[in-house]
Scaffold this motif. Structure first.
Motif, PDB file in Angstrom:
ATOM      1  N   ALA A   1       0.835  -1.201   0.000  1.00 44.22           N
ATOM      2  CA  ALA A   1       0.000   0.000   0.000  1.00 44.22           C
ATOM      3  C   ALA A   1       0.871   1.252   0.000  1.00 44.22           C
ATOM      4  CB  ALA A   1      -0.911  -0.003   1.218  1.00 44.22           C
ATOM      5  N   GLN A   2       0.409   2.244  -0.693  1.00 47.07           N
ATOM      6  CA  GLN A   2       1.119   3.506  -0.767  1.00 47.07           C
ATOM      7  C   GLN A   2       1.018   4.264   0.552  1.00 47.07           C
ATOM      8  OE1 GLN A   2       3.097   5.390  -2.344  1.00 47.07           O
ATOM      9  NE2 GLN A   2       3.346   4.161  -4.166  1.00 47.07           N
ATOM     10  N   GLN A   3       2.026   5.058   0.818  1.00 53.77           N
ATOM     11  CA  GLN A   3       2.034   5.859   2.023  1.00 53.77           C
ATOM     12  C   GLN A   3       1.817   7.345   1.745  1.00 53.77           C
ATOM     13  OE1 GLN A   3       2.132   4.477   5.130  1.00 53.77           O
ATOM     14  NE2 GLN A   3       1.895   2.645   3.908  1.00 53.77           N
TER      15      GLN A   3
ATOM     16  N   LEU B   1       6.859  11.033  -7.192  1.00 58.55           N
ATOM     17  CA  LEU B   1       5.610  11.771  -7.362  1.00 58.55           C
ATOM     18  C   LEU B   1       5.396  12.674  -6.157  1.00 58.55           C
ATOM     19  CD1 LEU B   1       3.260   8.890  -8.583  1.00 58.55           C
ATOM     20  CD2 LEU B   1       4.574  10.505  -9.971  1.00 58.55           C
ATOM     21  N   VAL B   2       5.017  13.917  -6.419  1.00 55.72           N
ATOM     22  CA  VAL B   2       4.702  14.856  -5.342  1.00 55.72           C
ATOM     23  C   VAL B   2       3.289  15.375  -5.587  1.00 55.72           C
ATOM     24  CG1 VAL B   2       5.303  17.001  -4.161  1.00 55.72           C
ATOM     25  CG2 VAL B   2       7.122  15.524  -5.069  1.00 55.72           C
TER      26      VAL B   2
ATOM     27  N   VAL C   1      -5.664  10.788  -1.836  1.00 58.47           N
ATOM     28  CA  VAL C   1      -4.372  10.517  -2.466  1.00 58.47           C
ATOM     29  C   VAL C   1      -3.978   9.046  -2.342  1.00 58.47           C
ATOM     30  CG1 VAL C   1      -1.919  11.116  -2.525  1.00 58.47           C
ATOM     31  CG2 VAL C   1      -3.636  12.902  -2.120  1.00 58.47           C
ATOM     32  N   ILE C   2      -3.931   8.526  -1.127  1.00 62.18           N
ATOM     33  CA  ILE C   2      -3.533   7.127  -0.930  1.00 62.18           C
ATOM     34  C   ILE C   2      -4.508   6.182  -1.625  1.00 62.18           C
ATOM     35  CG2 ILE C   2      -3.169   5.300   0.783  1.00 62.18           C
ATOM     36  CD1 ILE C   2      -1.962   7.494   2.606  1.00 62.18           C
ATOM     37  N   PRO C   3      -5.827   6.366  -1.475  1.00 59.82           N
ATOM     38  CA  PRO C   3      -6.743   5.481  -2.211  1.00 59.82           C
ATOM     39  C   PRO C   3      -6.554   5.554  -3.730  1.00 59.82           C
ATOM     40  CG  PRO C   3      -7.930   6.588  -0.465  1.00 59.82           C
ATOM     41  CD  PRO C   3      -6.567   7.231  -0.538  1.00 59.82           C
ATOM     42  N   PHE C   4      -6.299   6.747  -4.259  1.00 58.02           N
ATOM     43  CA  PHE C   4      -6.076   6.889  -5.698  1.00 58.02           C
ATOM     44  C   PHE C   4      -4.846   6.098  -6.138  1.00 58.02           C
ATOM     45  CE2 PHE C   4      -3.909   8.755  -9.266  1.00 58.02           C
ATOM     46  CZ  PHE C   4      -4.911   8.833 -10.215  1.00 58.02           C
TER      47      PHE C   4
ATOM     48  N   PRO D   1       7.647   5.965  -5.406  1.00 56.88           N
ATOM     49  CA  PRO D   1       7.788   6.769  -4.186  1.00 56.88           C
ATOM     50  C   PRO D   1       6.924   8.022  -4.316  1.00 56.88           C
ATOM     51  CG  PRO D   1       9.929   6.058  -4.991  1.00 56.88           C
ATOM     52  CD  PRO D   1       8.926   5.703  -6.051  1.00 56.88           C
ATOM     53  N   SER D   2       6.022   8.207  -3.360  1.00 59.13           N
ATOM     54  CA  SER D   2       5.054   9.297  -3.444  1.00 59.13           C
ATOM     55  C   SER D   2       5.063  10.139  -2.179  1.00 59.13           C
ATOM     56  CB  SER D   2       3.645   8.729  -3.667  1.00 59.13           C
ATOM     57  OG  SER D   2       3.604   8.003  -4.866  1.00 59.13           O
ATOM     58  N   TYR D   3       4.905  11.420  -2.399  1.00 61.00           N
ATOM     59  CA  TYR D   3       4.906  12.391  -1.312  1.00 61.00           C
ATOM     60  C   TYR D   3       3.704  13.306  -1.479  1.00 61.00           C
ATOM     61  CZ  TYR D   3       9.662  10.718  -1.066  1.00 61.00           C
ATOM     62  OH  TYR D   3      10.755   9.897  -0.980  1.00 61.00           O
TER      63      TYR D   3
END
Length: 134
Positions: A22-24, A80-81, A93-96, A105-107
């Motif tokens: 899962a994304q953070q 990604l920012v 954001v996280i669900p998307f 890596p996402s911020y």
């Protein structure tokens, strides 16, 4: 009883697998963004600024995923920012990212005033999105 233990073990393994993939979308301050944009190594960084409501942003995200896949063995990192509001992190954001299988890596920039961070990225950037810097 053994069947039940197997089912419990499978459920635990599945939950671990889901939570690790899962994304953070980690919150990042504008100061940390400045440090991230000034790397001191030989890696090329591709940093994409986007938002969940931006149709053009969403349309180009799969290309960044593909870019990261193509250059996985090279010193290239795609980051990604999100410029969504910080309050939208867990709701949007996280669900998307999870729904669209985006494992880059996402911020999430913890700043709502574009004037305070746009100059950090580029003196000529207005803060309009999508925007990508290399």
């Amino acid at each position: 009883m053994i069947k039940r233990l197997h089912l419990i073990a499978l459920a635990l393994l599945a939950s671990v697998a889901i939570s690790t993939s899962a994304q953070q979308a980690k919150l990042i301050s504008k100061d940390n963004l400045a440090r991230m944009l000034a790397p001191t190594n030989d890696t090329t960084y591709v940093v994409n600024f986007w938002e969940t409501w931006c149709a053009h942003c969403i349309k180009e995200l799969p290309y960044f995923v593909e870019l990261a896949r193509i250059y996985a063995a090279k010193p290239v990192k795609v980051l990604l920012v999100s410029l969504d509001f910080p309050s939208q992190r867990t709701k949007r954001v996280i669900p998307f990212l999870n729904k669209n299988n985006i494992a880059l890596p996402s911020y999430l920039l913890n700043e709502s005033n574009a004037n305070s961070y746009a100059d950090i990225v580029s003196k000529t950037w207005s803060g309009a999105i999508p925007a990508t810097i290399i």
